[in-house]
Design a protein around this motif. Structure first.
Motif, PDB file in Angstrom:
ATOM      1  N   SER B  44      36.331  38.327  44.597  1.00 34.35           N
ATOM      2  CA  SER B  44      37.718  38.792  43.946  1.00 34.35           C
ATOM      3  C   SER B  44      36.629  39.115  42.615  1.00 34.35           C
ATOM      4  O   SER B  44      35.340  38.297  41.909  1.00 34.35           O
ATOM      5  N   GLY B  45      37.057  40.736  41.987  1.00 37.18           N
ATOM      6  CA  GLY B  45      36.089  40.583  40.342  1.00 37.18           C
ATOM      7  C   GLY B  45      34.668  41.471  41.030  1.00 37.18           C
ATOM      8  O   GLY B  45      34.221  42.164  40.015  1.00 37.18           O
ATOM      9  N   LYS B  48      34.935  45.514  43.992  1.00 34.61           N
ATOM     10  CA  LYS B  48      35.141  46.542  45.602  1.00 34.61           C
ATOM     11  C   LYS B  48      36.556  47.287  45.471  1.00 34.61           C
ATOM     12  O   LYS B  48      36.252  48.700  45.454  1.00 34.61           O
ATOM     13  N   SER B  49      37.149  47.224  44.586  1.00 32.46           N
ATOM     14  CA  SER B  49      38.341  48.239  44.347  1.00 32.46           C
ATOM     15  C   SER B  49      38.008  49.354  43.415  1.00 32.46           C
ATOM     16  O   SER B  49      38.169  50.420  43.337  1.00 32.46           O
ATOM     17  N   VAL B  50      37.444  49.000  42.194  1.00 34.95           N
ATOM     18  CA  VAL B  50      36.953  49.899  41.982  1.00 34.95           C
ATOM     19  C   VAL B  50      36.184  51.234  41.818  1.00 34.95           C
ATOM     20  O   VAL B  50      36.055  52.553  42.547  1.00 34.95           O
ATOM     21  N   GLU B 180      41.601  45.154  51.332  1.00 31.51           N
ATOM     22  CA  GLU B 180      41.840  44.622  51.816  1.00 31.51           C
ATOM     23  C   GLU B 180      43.995  44.664  52.139  1.00 31.51           C
ATOM     24  O   GLU B 180      44.587  44.403  51.865  1.00 31.51           O
TER      25      GLU B 180
ATOM     26  N   ALA C   3      36.672  38.144  33.794  1.00 34.60           N
ATOM     27  CA  ALA C   3      38.163  38.762  32.935  1.00 34.60           C
ATOM     28  C   ALA C   3      39.386  39.961  33.574  1.00 34.60           C
ATOM     29  O   ALA C   3      38.942  40.324  33.986  1.00 34.60           O
TER      30      ALA C   3
HETATM   31  N1  LIG Z   1      40.869  50.002  34.255  1.00 38.87           N
HETATM   32  C1  LIG Z   1      40.302  49.403  34.275  1.00 38.87           C
HETATM   33  N2  LIG Z   1      39.318  48.257  32.781  1.00 38.87           N
HETATM   34  C2  LIG Z   1      38.857  47.217  32.168  1.00 38.87           C
HETATM   35  N3  LIG Z   1      38.360  46.599  33.156  1.00 38.87           N
HETATM   36  C3  LIG Z   1      39.168  47.120  35.049  1.00 38.87           C
HETATM   37  C4  LIG Z   1      39.129  48.018  35.593  1.00 38.87           C
HETATM   38  N4  LIG Z   1      39.546  48.405  36.748  1.00 38.87           N
HETATM   39  C5  LIG Z   1      39.339  46.914  37.470  1.00 38.87           C
HETATM   40  N5  LIG Z   1      38.234  46.421  35.825  1.00 38.87           N
HETATM   41  C6  LIG Z   1      37.526  45.422  36.334  1.00 38.87           C
HETATM   42  O1  LIG Z   1      36.234  45.805  36.962  1.00 38.87           O
HETATM   43  C7  LIG Z   1      35.877  44.450  37.732  1.00 38.87           C
HETATM   44  C8  LIG Z   1      36.215  45.301  39.353  1.00 38.87           C
HETATM   45  O2  LIG Z   1      37.622  44.803  39.789  1.00 38.87           O
HETATM   46  P1  LIG Z   1      38.036  45.302  41.076  1.00 38.87           P
HETATM   47  O3  LIG Z   1      39.589  45.040  41.116  1.00 38.87           O
HETATM   48  O4  LIG Z   1      37.599  45.941  41.696  1.00 38.87           O
HETATM   49  O5  LIG Z   1      37.759  43.823  41.787  1.00 38.87           O
HETATM   50  P2  LIG Z   1      37.745  42.964  43.056  1.00 38.87           P
HETATM   51  O6  LIG Z   1      36.551  43.103  43.962  1.00 38.87           O
HETATM   52  O7  LIG Z   1      38.423  44.510  44.221  1.00 38.87           O
HETATM   53  O8  LIG Z   1      38.761  42.112  43.385  1.00 38.87           O
HETATM   54  P3  LIG Z   1      40.273  41.736  43.882  1.00 38.87           P
HETATM   55  O9  LIG Z   1      39.268  40.977  45.218  1.00 38.87           O
HETATM   56  O10 LIG Z   1      40.692  40.602  43.237  1.00 38.87           O
HETATM   57  O11 LIG Z   1      41.254  42.780  45.024  1.00 38.87           O
HETATM   58  C9  LIG Z   1      36.871  43.312  37.358  1.00 38.87           C
HETATM   59  O12 LIG Z   1      36.248  42.335  36.291  1.00 38.87           O
HETATM   60  C10 LIG Z   1      37.631  43.621  36.142  1.00 38.87           C
HETATM   61  O13 LIG Z   1      38.910  43.355  35.852  1.00 38.87           O
END
Ligand SMILES: Nc1ncnc2c1ncn2[C@@H]1O[C@H](COP(=O)(O)OP(=O)(O)OP(=O)(O)O)[C@@H](O)[C@H]1O
Ligand SMILES: [Mg+2]
Lengths: 334, 352, 288
Positions: B44-45, B48-50, B180, C3
């Motif tokens: 998580s974090g 991936k989603s970004v 996911e 965070a």
């Molecule tokens: N709009 C935003 N503004 C600031 N930080 C962001 C924003 N969107 C995502 N982040 C940060 O970018 C990082 C990556 O987030 P992301 O959603 O890509 O994680 P992930 O790998 O998809 O996790 P998960 O398995 O929980 O979905 C996180 O630390 C998140 O807090």
């Protein structure tokens, strides 16, 4: 659902009783209605003794036996010889048959006065709501779409400022600018045709509508910003739907629900505002009528009109609640 | 440049926030061949989603993006800034994690599918509705004619995700990103949905990016798996290679968290010790070092670069697992009882 | 966890300010300065607001800095003196609303049960009147002195203030520190005064400012209905009404405009300061 409805109706009735009782007792305890009917005669001492035939010798202080008769007739006519709770019960009984009593001043039935004056006020308020929505929805959507940019900043400051302008001040200013200095719109109500009616109510409804528009716009913007974070908005964009479609068809619709609640709450401010605006633009609506009646101490008119308005307000909020439940498919089923 | 369908080069995404700049994605590069399936795995974090949202042009405009994204040789970021119609949704589309929230609660399911068809393909209302019913049937929804008139909350989670899939596939996209797609539904439904997606993908020759934090989900479905950690790609390899012969210590740690069929079910899975790093002002070092059992002093000096070994695998580690250097560093740390970053190695465990 | 994603608005509107900011202090300075001027009006070097001496309907920057009204009275002086009544009824009203509404709300939220139901029903009934209609109902039969108008405005505040006090009380009454003093055998009165009151007062600060703005506007509305303070008393509302005769509006609009601007700036300052204060003291943000 039926149980929910029943509970709401019981609650509605209880509140209506409380509201009418409050209004009734405010006017009966805070002042003496007898004074309003017979004027200074109400102050004659010992009239009740004269009535009872006990004291023949009080003519000198009671002034004139005829005056005492006037007083006792008035008492009987308006049930003023009964206790306040008893009068209240009688009055509610009359109310249920559509009888709101009659004016001390003109003798006209209050229900007739209300029927004549109310439509003008209602028209004004409906037009004000239309103005408010016509401004607030597009501006709110645009502000949320351009969140944080110049347009959003300007409209946010604008609506915050607008909320600090009392509606009478706005009324006076717009009256000066649009009706007196430049004769673009009429300064007072003109009842001759439907067109003149709408035309002369335009400026007053803008005055009333602008303040409401500001509060709608602020709520809508905040609500839309929350909705725009939702997955289904991302989904709609991922499907390649154009921004306009996403804003209007996906984001706006769920955000409109909270606007409905605010609509209910705003109605109170709208009614208050229309009292004032009717005075400024000389609209002979129910608001003007109440104010005149207050100044003339015409107690049944004040009471009747206030009760009609308060009832309307309570019922609107009740309906808004139901509407909300009915419109939102999420709530509708559960 | 290869003739890949999707090619991503040096992608960086930053979010300026009140706490500082979040470096969510840091120099990510990968290619995806037509008809292939790429898995992106990470905690998580990890970004991936970004990454996925960047591809789909879904990031808030506060995001600072740099790098190149090409789809069929076209510059995707230029398409985004040019507001070109009929690209997302038609060429490339995405489904999200939570079927509960990815359908608009106040619109009927049928309307949500057919609006896409009407907008992109110019279908009439009736034709679009008929096609929506067909689509629902294809994704295995019973009584599709009734479902189109229902609101999302009237359907179960599994059905809803099928509606979402039908919606995404409506315009026959060439690439589907699934973020996911099954975490929010229960395990039995999960497998069925994934098999459905795989089947539909093969039928249509569609490419797919499957994002998951569960390596087990990627196994047997993806052609290739990329592992992300703290916004960086730390390892990428063909799925079988990755599972049998992983190099990055983070990948091996992730592999240990997968339940294994050959172990009794009560065997405790090994969680990865420590917490993921802050993405605000990350130090100039391997971001996994604080949690890595192989960490050596030089891991704290500079970010290791991705090394491409033989075309079908790359990783970013100086003491990779399953190599001589990795074994030596691990035994040294085990003997000392802790690593340079202070991570204690409690019980002697199997050699990586 | 890394965070977490920050609040949507924070991400869009930039950094969340944890300071009150200069605009807040500017607002406070305006309100404070005005209050000072209102109190000191008799000793300020301004003309007598009631003297009919000067030429009627004089323009701005004539002998009289802000002109004169239809009766030749100095507009500046009338606006400063008007602040006495406008701010006066506003603050007395809100104090009344706070005391009665706050007390009822705390009692209602602390004891719950029948008392709560009864008080809540009263609040609900009061809120069932459009507020100006309620004001009208109260002032209708009374002589309209400073105190009756102030009392009326106070009554308007009871229900909204009471509801907030009740909600805050309920929220805090369940917190550990209150439960702890209950367990330790503290008397109800002591708990309310020592533990609850300070916490309930925090959101009341912002509400006081916002409520005062509402009261000042309400006085103006009453003036337009002819129901503000009777007699020669000068208030902004009455000055605006005086300046709103058609002839005044067409020929010398400043007679109405000066008190309008004064009222607008004051209400704006109160709303702004109240809003900032609410964000600043918001329990959700301060993270306990
Ligand atoms: N709009 C935003 N503004 C600031 N930080 C962001 C924003 N969107 C995502 N982040 C940060 O970018 C990082 C990556 O987030 P992301 O959603 O890509 O994680 P992930 O790998 O998809 O996790 P998960 O398995 O929980 O979905 C996180 O630390 C998140 O807090
Ligand atoms: Mg994610």
């Amino acid at each position: 659902m039926a149980k929910f409805l029943l509970r709401r109706v019981v609650q509605l009735v209880a509140v209506l009783l409380a509201v009418t009782f409050l209004a009734f007792s405010a006017l009966n305890f805070l002042g003496d209605p007898l004074v309003n009917v017979v004027g200074p005669l109400a102050a004659i001492p010992d009239c009740d003794l004269v009535e009872a035939g006990l004291r023949e010798d009080t003519f000198s202080t009671a002034g004139n036996i005829g005056d005492c008769e006037v007083v006792s007739r008035a008492r009987a006519q308006y049930n003023l010889d009964k206790s306040v709770p008893e009068r209240y019960v009688r009055w509610v009984g009359d109310l249920l048959t559509g009888d709101l009593g009659s004016s001390f001043q003109t003798g006209l039935p209050v229900s007739e006065i209300v029927r004549e004056k109310m439509p003008k006020s209602l028209l004004l308020m409906v037009m004000a709501e239309i103005v408010a929505l016509a401004i607030a929805i597009p501006v709110g959507v645009l502000a949320a779409y351009r969140a944080g940019r110049r347009l959003d900043r300007v409209t946010s400051v604008g609506s915050f400022g607008l909320l600090s302008v009392p509606n009478f001040a706005l009324g006076v200013i717009l009256l000066q600018v649009f009706a007196l200095r430049n004769r673009l719109l009429p300064a007072s109500f003109d009842d001759s045709t439907l067109w003149t009616r709408l035309h002369s109510l335009l400026l007053p409804s803008i005055v009333l509508g602008l303040g409401i528009a500001a509060s709608y716009q602020r709520l809508l913007r905040t609500d839309l910003l929350t909705t725009l974070q939702e997955d289904f908005v991302n989904m709609a964009r991922a499907k390649g739907m154009p921004d306009r479609h996403v804003m209007v068809r996906h984001a706006l619709r769920p955000s409109l629900f909270s606007l409905i609640t605010l609509f209910g709450l705003n109605t109170g401010a709208l009614i208050g505002g229309s009292l004032v605006v009717e005075r400024i633009f000389s609209i002979p609506g129910i608001g003007s009528e109440i104010v005149t009646a207050v100044i003339r101490d015409d107690f049944p008119v004040v009471l009747g009109a206030v009760v009609v308005i308060a009832t309307g307000f309570v019922v609107i909020n009740f309906l808004v609640d139901l509407l909300y439940t009915w419109l939102d498919p999420r709530v509708r089923v559960s | 440049m290869s003739n890949a369908q999707l090619s991503v080069r040096d992608l960086e995404v930053r979010f300026p926030t009140s706490r500082g700049v979040v470096e969510a994605v840091n120099g990510v590069s990968f290619d995806l061949e037509r008809g292939q399936m790429l898995g992106i795995v990470g905690e998580s974090g990890s970004g991936k989603s970004v990454t996925a949202k960047t591809l789909m042009n879904l990031l808030p405009r506060t995001a600072e993006i740099s790098g190149d994204i090409h789809f069929d040789g076209e510059d995707v970021r230029a398409i985004a800034s040019g507001h070109r119609k009929h690209f997302w949704g038609v060429k490339m589309t995405m489904v999200f994690q939570d079927p509960m929230t990815s359908l608009n609660p106040v619109k009927r399911c049928g309307e949500q599918i057919s609006e896409t068809l009407r907008y992109h393909l110019g279908m009439s209302r009736e034709a679009a509705l008929k096609r929506s019913i067909d689509l629902l049937e294809q994704v295995g929804i019973p009584e599709p004619a009734r479902r189109v008139k229902q609101y999302p909350h009237e359907l179960s989670g599994g059905l809803r995700q099928r509606v979402v899939i039908a919606m995404a596939l409506a315009c026959e996209p060439e690439l589907l990103i699934a973020d996911e797609p099954t975490t929010a539904v229960d395990v039995t439904v999960q497998k069925r949905l994934l098999d459905l997606l795989d089947e539909l993908r093969r039928d249509r020759g569609m490419s797919m990016i499957l994002i998951t934090h569960d390596l087990g989900v990627a196994r047997g479905r993806c052609d290739e798996v990329a592992v992300m950690y703290a916004g960086r790609l730390v390892e990428r390899a063909e799925t079988e290679v990755l599972f049998s012969d992983a190099r990055h210590p983070y990948t091996t740690a992730l592999l240990r968290t997968i339940p294994r069929i050959d172990q009794p079910s009560h065997t405790r899975l090994v969680p990865i010790e420590g917490r993921p790093p802050e993405l605000v002002n990350p130090p100039d070092q391997c971001s996994f070092a604080p949690r890595c059992r192989h960490a050596q002093a030089d891991c704290l000096e500079g970010v290791p670069t991705l090394t491409n070994l033989d075309g079908n695998r790359e990783f970013a580690c100086r003491y990779p697992a399953n190599t001589e250097a990795g074994r030596t560093s691990f035994f040294a740390n085990e003997a000392a009882g802790q690593t340079v970053t202070g991570l204690t190695i409690a019980q002697p465990s199997e050699v990586n | 966890m890394i965070a977490s994603v920050p609040e949507p608005n924070a991400a869009i509107d930039g950094a969340v300010e944890k300071k009150l900011g200069w605009a807040f202090w500017l607002s406070v300075a305006w309100i404070g300065g005005l209050a000072l001027a209102a109190v000191a009006a008799p000793w300020l070097p301004i003309k007598d607001p009631d003297v009919l001496g000067a030429a009627p309907r004089a323009g701005l920057f004539s002998d009289n800095l802000l002109g004169t009204d239809a009766l030749g009275r100095d507009v500046l002086a009338r606006t400063v003196w008007g602040a006495r009544i406008s701010l006066g009824v506003g603050s007395v009203g809100i104090i009344l609303g706070l005391t009665v509404g706050g007390t009822l709300g705390i009692i209602s939220g602390y004891f719950r049960g029948v008392v709560d139901q009864l008080i809540s029903f009263v609040f609900f009934s009061l809120l069932s009147f459009p507020s100006l209609v309620l004001a009208l109902l109260i002032t209708a039969t009374l002589s309209r002195s400073f105190w009756t108008v102030a009392m009326t405005l106070g009554i308007l505040g009871i229900a909204p203030i009471g509801r907030l006090a009740r909600a805050t009380t309920i929220q805090f009454a369940e917190r550990e520190f209150v439960q702890a003093s209950r367990v330790l055998g503290a008397k109800n009165g002591r708990i309310i005064v020592r533990e609850l009151l300070p916490n309930v007062l925090i959101p009341m600060g912002a509400l006081t400012l916002l409520g005062m703005g509402i009261s000042i506007v309400a006085e103006g509305s009453l003036a337009f209905l002819g129901l503000s303070v009777e007699g020669d008393a000068i208030s902004w509302g009455k000055s605006i009404v005086d300046g709103s005769q058609v002839r005044d509006l067409t020929e010398n609009a400043h007679v109405a405009l000066v008190p309008i601007v004064a009222m607008f700036l004051t209400v704006l300052a109160l709303n702004f300061a109240g809003d900032r204060l609410r964000e600043y003291t918001d329990v959700k943000e301060t993270a306990f």
